[in-house]
Design a protein around this motif. Sequence first.
Motif, PDB file in Angstrom:
ATOM      1  N   SER A  60     -27.068   7.829 -37.842  1.00 40.93           N
ATOM      2  CA  SER A  60     -25.868   7.128 -37.407  1.00 40.93           C
ATOM      3  C   SER A  60     -25.929   6.909 -35.899  1.00 40.93           C
ATOM      4  CB  SER A  60     -24.628   7.952 -37.778  1.00 40.93           C
ATOM      5  OG  SER A  60     -23.455   7.322 -37.324  1.00 40.93           O
ATOM      6  N   PHE A  61     -25.829   5.646 -35.487  1.00 40.18           N
ATOM      7  CA  PHE A  61     -25.888   5.323 -34.060  1.00 40.18           C
ATOM      8  C   PHE A  61     -24.736   4.384 -33.726  1.00 40.18           C
ATOM      9  CE2 PHE A  61     -27.401   2.687 -30.475  1.00 40.18           C
ATOM     10  CZ  PHE A  61     -27.612   3.697 -29.544  1.00 40.18           C
ATOM     11  N   HIS A  62     -23.928   4.808 -32.772  1.00 39.11           N
ATOM     12  CA  HIS A  62     -22.779   4.020 -32.334  1.00 39.11           C
ATOM     13  C   HIS A  62     -22.882   3.852 -30.825  1.00 39.11           C
ATOM     14  CE1 HIS A  62     -21.002   4.551 -36.294  1.00 39.11           C
ATOM     15  NE2 HIS A  62     -21.484   5.782 -36.209  1.00 39.11           N
ATOM     16  N   MET A  63     -22.722   2.626 -30.363  1.00 42.37           N
ATOM     17  CA  MET A  63     -22.867   2.348 -28.934  1.00 42.37           C
ATOM     18  C   MET A  63     -21.782   1.381 -28.485  1.00 42.37           C
ATOM     19  SD  MET A  63     -26.328   1.298 -27.072  1.00 42.37           S
ATOM     20  CE  MET A  63     -26.357   0.400 -25.565  1.00 42.37           C
ATOM     21  N   ASN A  64     -21.026   1.799 -27.480  1.00 42.48           N
ATOM     22  CA  ASN A  64     -19.958   0.977 -26.929  1.00 42.48           C
ATOM     23  C   ASN A  64     -20.369   0.502 -25.536  1.00 42.48           C
ATOM     24  OD1 ASN A  64     -17.626  -0.205 -26.013  1.00 42.48           O
ATOM     25  ND2 ASN A  64     -16.348   1.600 -26.237  1.00 42.48           N
ATOM     26  N   CYS A  65     -20.635  -0.784 -25.433  1.00 47.33           N
ATOM     27  CA  CYS A  65     -21.031  -1.392 -24.155  1.00 47.33           C
ATOM     28  C   CYS A  65     -19.954  -2.345 -23.639  1.00 47.33           C
ATOM     29  CB  CYS A  65     -22.339  -2.163 -24.330  1.00 47.33           C
ATOM     30  SG  CYS A  65     -23.717  -1.114 -24.740  1.00 47.33           S
ATOM     31  N   LYS A  66     -18.758  -2.194 -24.135  1.00 43.36           N
ATOM     32  CA  LYS A  66     -17.676  -3.127 -23.819  1.00 43.36           C
ATOM     33  C   LYS A  66     -17.542  -3.358 -22.316  1.00 43.36           C
ATOM     34  CE  LYS A  66     -12.819  -4.012 -24.569  1.00 43.36           C
ATOM     35  NZ  LYS A  66     -11.564  -3.521 -25.147  1.00 43.36           N
ATOM     36  N   GLY A  67     -17.591  -4.648 -21.947  1.00 43.57           N
ATOM     37  CA  GLY A  67     -17.332  -5.045 -20.575  1.00 43.57           C
ATOM     38  C   GLY A  67     -18.480  -4.881 -19.591  1.00 43.57           C
ATOM     39  N   LEU A  68     -19.667  -4.525 -20.055  1.00 41.22           N
ATOM     40  CA  LEU A  68     -20.790  -4.364 -19.124  1.00 41.22           C
ATOM     41  C   LEU A  68     -21.286  -5.746 -18.699  1.00 41.22           C
ATOM     42  CD1 LEU A  68     -22.898  -1.433 -20.614  1.00 41.22           C
ATOM     43  CD2 LEU A  68     -21.115  -1.376 -18.876  1.00 41.22           C
ATOM     44  N   SER A  69     -21.114  -6.079 -17.443  1.00 40.49           N
ATOM     45  CA  SER A  69     -21.464  -7.413 -16.950  1.00 40.49           C
ATOM     46  C   SER A  69     -22.964  -7.672 -17.001  1.00 40.49           C
ATOM     47  CB  SER A  69     -20.934  -7.610 -15.530  1.00 40.49           C
ATOM     48  OG  SER A  69     -21.449  -6.606 -14.679  1.00 40.49           O
ATOM     49  N   PHE A  70     -23.774  -6.631 -16.876  1.00 38.45           N
ATOM     50  CA  PHE A  70     -25.229  -6.817 -16.868  1.00 38.45           C
ATOM     51  C   PHE A  70     -25.831  -6.800 -18.268  1.00 38.45           C
ATOM     52  CE2 PHE A  70     -24.483  -2.242 -16.403  1.00 38.45           C
ATOM     53  CZ  PHE A  70     -25.201  -1.759 -17.469  1.00 38.45           C
ATOM     54  N   PHE A  71     -25.061  -6.447 -19.271  1.00 37.86           N
ATOM     55  CA  PHE A  71     -25.600  -6.276 -20.619  1.00 37.86           C
ATOM     56  C   PHE A  71     -25.720  -7.628 -21.320  1.00 37.86           C
ATOM     57  CE2 PHE A  71     -25.778  -4.974 -25.037  1.00 37.86           C
ATOM     58  CZ  PHE A  71     -26.605  -3.872 -24.978  1.00 37.86           C
ATOM     59  N   GLY A  72     -26.965  -7.991 -21.671  1.00 32.71           N
ATOM     60  CA  GLY A  72     -27.195  -9.299 -22.291  1.00 32.71           C
ATOM     61  C   GLY A  72     -28.412  -9.283 -23.191  1.00 32.71           C
ATOM     62  N   ASP A  73     -29.036 -10.431 -23.319  1.00 30.95           N
ATOM     63  CA  ASP A  73     -30.144 -10.614 -24.250  1.00 30.95           C
ATOM     64  C   ASP A  73     -31.297  -9.640 -24.019  1.00 30.95           C
ATOM     65  OD1 ASP A  73     -28.705 -12.723 -25.337  1.00 30.95           O
ATOM     66  OD2 ASP A  73     -29.811 -14.256 -24.242  1.00 30.95           O
ATOM     67  N   ALA A  74     -31.681  -9.431 -22.773  1.00 30.68           N
ATOM     68  CA  ALA A  74     -32.815  -8.538 -22.479  1.00 30.68           C
ATOM     69  C   ALA A  74     -32.509  -7.111 -22.926  1.00 30.68           C
ATOM     70  CB  ALA A  74     -33.149  -8.567 -20.989  1.00 30.68           C
ATOM     71  N   GLU A  75     -31.286  -6.651 -22.695  1.00 30.06           N
ATOM     72  CA  GLU A  75     -30.905  -5.295 -23.081  1.00 30.06           C
ATOM     73  C   GLU A  75     -30.807  -5.165 -24.606  1.00 30.06           C
ATOM     74  OE1 GLU A  75     -30.495  -5.918 -19.041  1.00 30.06           O
ATOM     75  OE2 GLU A  75     -29.369  -7.042 -20.544  1.00 30.06           O
ATOM     76  N   VAL A  76     -30.290  -6.193 -25.262  1.00 29.92           N
ATOM     77  CA  VAL A  76     -30.215  -6.163 -26.727  1.00 29.92           C
ATOM     78  C   VAL A  76     -31.624  -6.174 -27.319  1.00 29.92           C
ATOM     79  CG1 VAL A  76     -29.453  -7.402 -28.798  1.00 29.92           C
ATOM     80  CG2 VAL A  76     -27.927  -7.208 -26.835  1.00 29.92           C
ATOM     81  N   LYS A  77     -32.523  -6.936 -26.709  1.00 26.78           N
ATOM     82  CA  LYS A  77     -33.906  -6.966 -27.188  1.00 26.78           C
ATOM     83  C   LYS A  77     -34.524  -5.572 -27.103  1.00 26.78           C
ATOM     84  CE  LYS A  77     -38.380  -9.189 -26.494  1.00 26.78           C
ATOM     85  NZ  LYS A  77     -39.159 -10.125 -25.668  1.00 26.78           N
ATOM     86  N   GLU A  78     -34.346  -4.903 -25.980  1.00 28.66           N
ATOM     87  CA  GLU A  78     -34.882  -3.553 -25.791  1.00 28.66           C
ATOM     88  C   GLU A  78     -34.272  -2.580 -26.796  1.00 28.66           C
ATOM     89  OE1 GLU A  78     -37.297  -0.806 -23.678  1.00 28.66           O
ATOM     90  OE2 GLU A  78     -37.136  -2.959 -23.343  1.00 28.66           O
ATOM     91  N   LEU A  79     -32.967  -2.635 -26.938  1.00 32.32           N
ATOM     92  CA  LEU A  79     -32.270  -1.773 -27.884  1.00 32.32           C
ATOM     93  C   LEU A  79     -32.753  -2.032 -29.311  1.00 32.32           C
ATOM     94  CD1 LEU A  79     -29.978   0.274 -28.459  1.00 32.32           C
ATOM     95  CD2 LEU A  79     -28.440  -1.704 -28.632  1.00 32.32           C
ATOM     96  N   SER A  80     -32.878  -3.289 -29.668  1.00 35.40           N
ATOM     97  CA  SER A  80     -33.319  -3.667 -31.012  1.00 35.40           C
ATOM     98  C   SER A  80     -34.722  -3.173 -31.320  1.00 35.40           C
ATOM     99  CB  SER A  80     -33.256  -5.189 -31.180  1.00 35.40           C
ATOM    100  OG  SER A  80     -31.920  -5.620 -31.145  1.00 35.40           O
TER     101      SER A  80
END
Length: 186
Positions: A60-80
């Motif tokens: 089970s993995f839960h991650m709340n990144c609400k409102g992070l201005s720097f969080f975008g495609d590159a970070e989602v790619k890394e996380l994925s």
Amino acid sequence: LEINLRNFIDKLKDVQNLLTKNMALKNLSLNCTGLNKLITGNEFSGHISSLIVYLPDIESFHMNCKGLSFFGDAEVKELSTFLSSKTNLKSLSLNFSSCQSITDESLKYIKKTLKQLSNLQHFSLACNSCYKVTDLGLTFLKEGVKAGCFVSSLALSFNYTPDHWTLFKIHPKITDKGLSQIAEVI
């Protein structure tokens, strides 16, 4: 284990040591809100991937990144990339609400991850006020859910709140066509 990264960002090595000792940990919840002024996107990706790598059997993995201005495609790619290898994952919850750099490309990366997670039963994604997400992104999600996993619980949120005075309006770039894509997997 629930971690509010804002409280631990300067003690990340301690958190990593804790996780190394508890590699049997099954549940991890990361609250990343409030990190805008503390780290950059590149630092963030490195921190998250260094935490997840210590959890080979996470369910089970839960991650709340609400409102992070720097969080975008590159970070989602890394996380994925890291989440794709967590084949025991049964529950995945991601909150990208108000992350202005989230686009359809982010949802394409999530699609690839979902295709790898054959044990996933619960999936939740919040992209409220992510103005760059369109019908195409919903098509990617549909393809990921349909092709990869047996999801018995699906929660998607794409509310549009242009200002704090307006309560939930319809997202301007998501139409009935996009919603019908999601309806196909329900």
